[in-house]
Design a protein around this motif. Structure first.
Motif, PDB file in Angstrom:
ATOM      1  N   LEU A  61       0.828  -1.209   0.000  1.00 60.96           N
ATOM      2  CA  LEU A  61       0.000   0.000   0.000  1.00 60.96           C
ATOM      3  C   LEU A  61       0.866   1.264   0.000  1.00 60.96           C
ATOM      4  O   LEU A  61       0.533   2.256  -0.650  1.00 60.96           O
ATOM      5  CB  LEU A  61      -0.969  -0.011   1.184  1.00 60.96           C
ATOM      6  N   ARG A  64       2.059   1.617  -3.479  1.00 62.57           N
ATOM      7  CA  ARG A  64       0.940   2.066  -4.320  1.00 62.57           C
ATOM      8  C   ARG A  64       0.700   3.568  -4.152  1.00 62.57           C
ATOM      9  O   ARG A  64       0.414   4.272  -5.109  1.00 62.57           O
ATOM     10  CB  ARG A  64      -0.331   1.295  -3.967  1.00 62.57           C
ATOM     11  N   ARG A  65       0.832   4.060  -2.943  1.00 64.55           N
ATOM     12  CA  ARG A  65       0.624   5.486  -2.683  1.00 64.55           C
ATOM     13  C   ARG A  65       1.718   6.354  -3.308  1.00 64.55           C
ATOM     14  O   ARG A  65       1.530   7.539  -3.538  1.00 64.55           O
ATOM     15  CB  ARG A  65       0.548   5.731  -1.184  1.00 64.55           C
ATOM     16  N   ARG A 113       3.233  16.521  -4.635  1.00 65.05           N
ATOM     17  CA  ARG A 113       1.814  16.712  -4.309  1.00 65.05           C
ATOM     18  C   ARG A 113       1.359  18.101  -4.736  1.00 65.05           C
ATOM     19  O   ARG A 113       0.275  18.260  -5.300  1.00 65.05           O
ATOM     20  CB  ARG A 113       1.572  16.513  -2.822  1.00 65.05           C
TER      21      ARG A 113
END
Length: 138
Positions: A61, A64-65, A113
């Motif tokens: 996970l 994946r992030r 981001r």
């Protein structure tokens, strides 16, 4: 990640299909992570099938992030290794260099981001413009 000291052989181990369902990753991607030295399964069956633990799912996970931010598999491997070192470091062990490496990833992820956030703003402007011209209701 998982604070379970139970050996992998006594933990609930999952086949790759179950892991794919739980993580939203394709079986192909999970296999690629193993091949690329990003994350190896905790165990294998006698027939060679990969078996993954809950902790493995958490690592997957994390990787994946990283994908939407454009991190490479090599970078993911470095980060997974660094976080594992921090998670398992004995008290008194100097992990300053590893902490610095993780902090560098945090800074890089923040920049990435912000870039994605700006791109989303442009997409929203485009959609608003098209909708205003009768291209669909929101």
């Amino acid at each position: 990640m998982v604070d379970d000291d139970t050996p992998a052989t006594e933990q609930h181990l999952m086949h790759i299909g179950e892991v794919a369902e739980r993580t939203g990753l394709s079986i192909k991607s999970i296999r690629e992570y193993d091949t690329a030295e990003v994350l190896h399964p905790s165990s294998r069956t006698e027939g060679g099938f990969r078996l993954y633990s809950e902790e493995d799912v958490e690592w997957l996970l994390m990787v994946r992030r990283m994908k939407p931010l454009g991190f490479s598999l090599a970078e993911a491997a470095i980060l997974v290794d660094a976080v594992r070192v921090l998670d398992t470091a004995e008290p008194g062990v100097d992990v300053a260099a590893v902490r610095s490496r993780v902090a560098s990833f945090v800074s890089d992820a923040e920049v990435r981001r912000e870039r994605l956030q700006a791109q989303l703003g442009m997409v929203d402007e485009l959609l608003d413009n098209l909708r205003a011209r009768g291209g669909g209701a929101r």
